[in-house]
Design an enzyme around this catalytic site. Structure first.
Site, mmCIF file in Angstrom:
data_model
loop_
_atom_site.group_PDB
_atom_site.id
_atom_site.type_symbol
_atom_site.label_atom_id
_atom_site.label_comp_id
_atom_site.label_asym_id
_atom_site.label_seq_id
_atom_site.Cartn_x
_atom_site.Cartn_y
_atom_site.Cartn_z
ATOM 1 N N SER A 151 1.205 -1.292 0.312
ATOM 2 C CA SER A 151 -0.448 -0.168 -0.530
ATOM 3 C C SER A 151 1.113 1.470 0.263
ATOM 4 O O SER A 151 2.288 1.326 0.546
ATOM 5 C CB SER A 151 -0.854 0.276 1.370
ATOM 6 O OG SER A 151 -1.418 0.922 1.465
ATOM 7 N N TYR A 165 -1.025 -0.068 10.304
ATOM 8 C CA TYR A 165 -1.154 -0.881 9.005
ATOM 9 C C TYR A 165 -0.156 -0.851 8.493
ATOM 10 O O TYR A 165 0.653 -1.611 7.053
ATOM 11 C CB TYR A 165 -2.185 -0.341 8.491
ATOM 12 C CG TYR A 165 -2.797 -0.746 7.440
ATOM 13 C CD1 TYR A 165 -3.367 -2.181 7.000
ATOM 14 C CD2 TYR A 165 -3.040 0.043 6.052
ATOM 15 C CE1 TYR A 165 -3.485 -2.076 5.455
ATOM 16 C CE2 TYR A 165 -2.974 0.109 4.457
ATOM 17 C CZ TYR A 165 -3.378 -1.294 4.439
ATOM 18 O OH TYR A 165 -4.253 -1.623 3.086
#
Ligand code: NAP
Length: 252
Positions: A151, A165
Site C-alpha cells: 500500500s 497498518y
C-alpha cells in the site's frame, strides 16, 4: 516465470478473494484460463457469489475458508487446492485488514498489534511457504509466481491513524524483495503490487470522493485497475520481472 504451458494447468490461490481487489483479480484470472481458489475468512455468501459468476462464464473456481494467519488452516487450504484444482502455479497474497490497531503508537494495544501483524504479515510467510513447497524446482515443482499486496501507506500519510497498518505494508515490501532473491533460481518470481486508495469496502463510501479529490487524477482507483496490474505481474509478459514493486497510484 509461469512455467506451466500458457492457458493449461494454471492454478491460482488468491487470499481474501470474496470481496474487493481479490474478487476482481479472481474473475479476471478465470477469464485468462486460471482455475481459481477463492479464499475467504468469514463471508461465505460473497465467496460463493464470486465462484458462481466465474462458473457462469465457463471458468472453474472453488471457495475455501481459511484464516490466513492460522498455519494449520493455510496448510489445509493448499491440500484442498491440490485435490480440487491441481498444483498451484500462482499465489496472490491479497488478504489484509486496516481496521485493527488504528491510532497513535501510544494508544495501540499489544493484542491488536499481534492480530494485525498476524493477518497482514505472518500470513505471507504461511501462504508463501506452502506455495513454494509445491512450485520450487528444488522441491520437484514446475515454478510459479507470487504477488503480494502492499500500500502507499507503507511510505506516506500513515502517522496518527494507520501507523501500524503502514508498518505491516513496509514489512510486506521487505519480505517481497528478499523472497524474490531466495527463490529466483528455483523458477519462482515474486513481486509486490502497491496500490493507492481503491474503491472497496476498505474505504468508507462517504470518504471515496473526498480522498479522490486529493489525488493527482482526482479519483481513487477501481479494483479492476489494481487487479489488471496484479495479473500482468503474474503473466509470462513479466517473465524477467522479479523483486520489484509496481505502484498503482495514479501518479501519487
Ligand atoms: P476488502 O475489500 O476489505 O476485502 C478484504 C478481503 O480479505 C476479504 O475477502 C476478507 O474476507 C479477506 N480477509 C480478511 N482477513 C482475512 C483472514 N484473516 N484470512 C483470510 N481472508 C481474510 O480489501 P481490499 O480493499 O480489496 O484490499 C485487498 C488488499 O489490498 C489488502 O491487502 C489491502 O491492504 C490492500 N490495499 C487496499 C487498498 C484500498 O484502498 N482498498 C489500498 C492499498 C492496499 P471476508 O470477506 O471473509 O471477510
Amino acid at each position: 516465470m509461469e512455467a506451466a504451458t500458457p492457458g493449461v494447468d494454471r492454478v491460482i490461490v488468491i487470499t481474501g478473494a470474496s470481496r474487493g481487489i481479490g474478487a476482481r483479480t479472481a474473475s479476471i484470472a478465470a477469464q485468462r484460463g486460471y482455475r481459481v481458489c477463492i479464499n475467504y475468512q468469514s463471508n461465505r455468501t460473497k465467496a460463493d457469489e464470486v465462484v458462481r459468476s466465474i462458473e457462469a462464464a465457463g471458468g472453474h473456481a472453488v471457495a475455501v475458508q481459511a484464516d490466513v494467519g492460522d498455519a494449520a488452516a493455510v496448510a489445509r487450504m493448499f491440500e484442498t487446492v491440490d485435490r480440487e484444482l491441481g498444483t498451484v502455479t500462482a499465489l496472490v497474497n491479497n488478504a489484509g485488514v486496516n481496521d485493527i490497531a488504528q491510532g497513535r503508537v501510544d494508544e495501540v494495544t499489544a493484542d491488536d498489534l499481534r492480530r494485525l501483524f498476524n493477518t497482514n504479515v505472518v500470513s505471507l510467510f504461511l501462504c508463501s511457504r506452502e506455495a513454494i513447497r509445491r512450485m520450487s524446482t528444488k522441491h520437484g515443482g514446475r515454478g510459479g509466481t507470487i504477488v503480494n499486496l502492499s500500500s502507499t501507506l507503507a511510505h506516506t500519510a500513515a502517522a496518527g491513524r494507520f501507523i501500524a497498518y503502514g508498518a505491516t505494508k513496509g514489512a510486506i515490501e521487505a519480505f517481497s524483495y528478499s523472497l524474490a532473491q531466495e527463490v529466483a533460481a528455483e523458477g519462482i518470481r515474486v513481486n509486490c503490487c502497491r496500490p493507492g486508495p481503491s474503491d472497496t469496502d476498505m474505504i468508507p463510501p462517504g470518504r471515496i470522493a473526498q480522498i479522490g479529490a486529493q489525488l493527482p487524477m482526482g479519483r481513487i482507483s477501481t479494483p479492476d485497475e489494481v487487479a489488471n496490474a496484479i495479473l500482468w505481474l503474474l503473466s509470462d509478459e513479466a517473465s524477467y520481472v522479479s523483486g520489484t514493486i509496481l505502484g498503482v497510484t495514479g501518479a501519487r
